[in-house]
Design an enzyme around this catalytic site. Structure first.
Site, PDB file in Angstrom:
ATOM      1  N   GLU A  45       0.854  -1.187   0.000  1.00 24.57           N
ATOM      2  CA  GLU A  45       0.000   0.000   0.000  1.00 24.57           C
ATOM      3  C   GLU A  45       0.889   1.237   0.000  1.00 24.57           C
ATOM      4  OE1 GLU A  45      -2.749   2.512   3.156  1.00 24.57           O
ATOM      5  OE2 GLU A  45      -2.633   0.343   3.391  1.00 24.57           O
ATOM      6  N   ARG A  49       0.427  10.344   1.027  1.00 23.37           N
ATOM      7  CA  ARG A  49       0.856  11.307   2.037  1.00 23.37           C
ATOM      8  C   ARG A  49       2.024  12.154   1.568  1.00 23.37           C
ATOM      9  NH1 ARG A  49       0.371   7.894   7.733  1.00 23.37           N
ATOM     10  NH2 ARG A  49      -1.764   7.145   7.391  1.00 23.37           N
ATOM     11  N   THR A  73      -4.692   6.049   2.058  1.00 27.56           N
ATOM     12  CA  THR A  73      -5.057   7.397   2.484  1.00 27.56           C
ATOM     13  C   THR A  73      -5.877   8.107   1.402  1.00 27.56           C
ATOM     14  OG1 THR A  73      -2.854   7.416   3.528  1.00 27.56           O
ATOM     15  CG2 THR A  73      -4.194   9.341   3.846  1.00 27.56           C
ATOM     16  N   LYS A 133     -10.746  -1.962   6.917  1.00 22.59           N
ATOM     17  CA  LYS A 133      -9.551  -1.484   7.604  1.00 22.59           C
ATOM     18  C   LYS A 133      -9.943  -1.047   9.015  1.00 22.59           C
ATOM     19  CE  LYS A 133      -6.028   2.142   7.262  1.00 22.59           C
ATOM     20  NZ  LYS A 133      -5.356   3.078   6.349  1.00 22.59           N
TER      21      LYS A 133
END
Length: 213
Positions: A45, A49, A73, A133
């Site tokens: 993943e 960011r 994210t 998640k």
């Protein structure tokens, strides 16, 4: 036809530890993905960011055939669509919104949305999502909280991330409702910046072995 959650679970192919990566330098993306794949962790993943994240996904998707790259994210439908076009094979979000659900419904790319509270888990279930998640795992109650969710939500499986490391990974992996865990300890920033790919491969092998116990 399998559900999106089933498709996502099938991508794991038994992998129990998903490296969660923050890539600052685009030049690190391909060698990092290759090192992790050599170590037995092809599913990764890459979190959005940093400014290099989307291009990192494109390069890994285009150059590392053995990798299964996802985008993390993801906060809105625009990012979802952009990540899918970049080559993401799965999308990870810290939460779930109507816009994200709409984007996921219109895409073949499966979504792994975040859910912590019983209400959030139930809302995800109503949308047909039963692989979720759990973030931030340690701060939200840790393995003990997830264990308590196993009975009322017997059909739901989780990928906890956040505060998980080699010392507490086993606590999560022992739970019946945990399909995998996510963690950044496999590729720490200092080793990535130094290009220590052999060391990262070793850490990946150790993490992979941890997941097979």
């Amino acid at each position: 036809m399998p559900s999106k959650s089933e498709v996502l679970l099938s991508l794991l192919k038994g992998q129990k530890v998903i490296p969660v990566l923050k890539i600052d330098d685009i030049a690190h993306a391909v060698p990092l993905a290759r090192a992790l794949a050599r170590g037995g962790l092809p599913m990764i993943e890459i979190t959005l960011r940093t400014g290099a994240a989307m291009e990192a996904i494109r390069r890994v998707a285009g150059e590392v055939g053995e990798a299964i790259v996802g985008a993390g994210t993801i906060l809105n439908a625009r990012q979802f669509d952009e990540a899918a076009k970049a080559g993401s094979q799965f999308i990870v979000s810290p939460g779930l919104t109507r816009d994200l659900l709409a984007a996921a419904d219109g895409s073949a790319v499966p979504l792994l949305p975040g859910a912590i509270t019983p209400a959030e888990i139930m809302l995800a279930g109503e949308a047909g999502l039963d692989f979720l998640k759990f973030f931030p795992a340690e701060q939200a109650g840790g393995a003990a909280f997830l264990k308590a969710l196993a009975s009322p939500f017997a059909g739901t499986r989780f990928c906890p991330t956040g505060g998980i490391n080699v010392r507490n990974a086993g606590d999560y992996l022992a739970l019946p409702n945990v399909a995998c865990i996510g963690g950044s300890w496999v590729a720490p920033d200092d080793l990535v910046k130094a290009g220590r790919w052999d060391t990262i491969e070793m850490l990946a092998r150790e993490a992979n072995a941890l997941g097979q116990r």
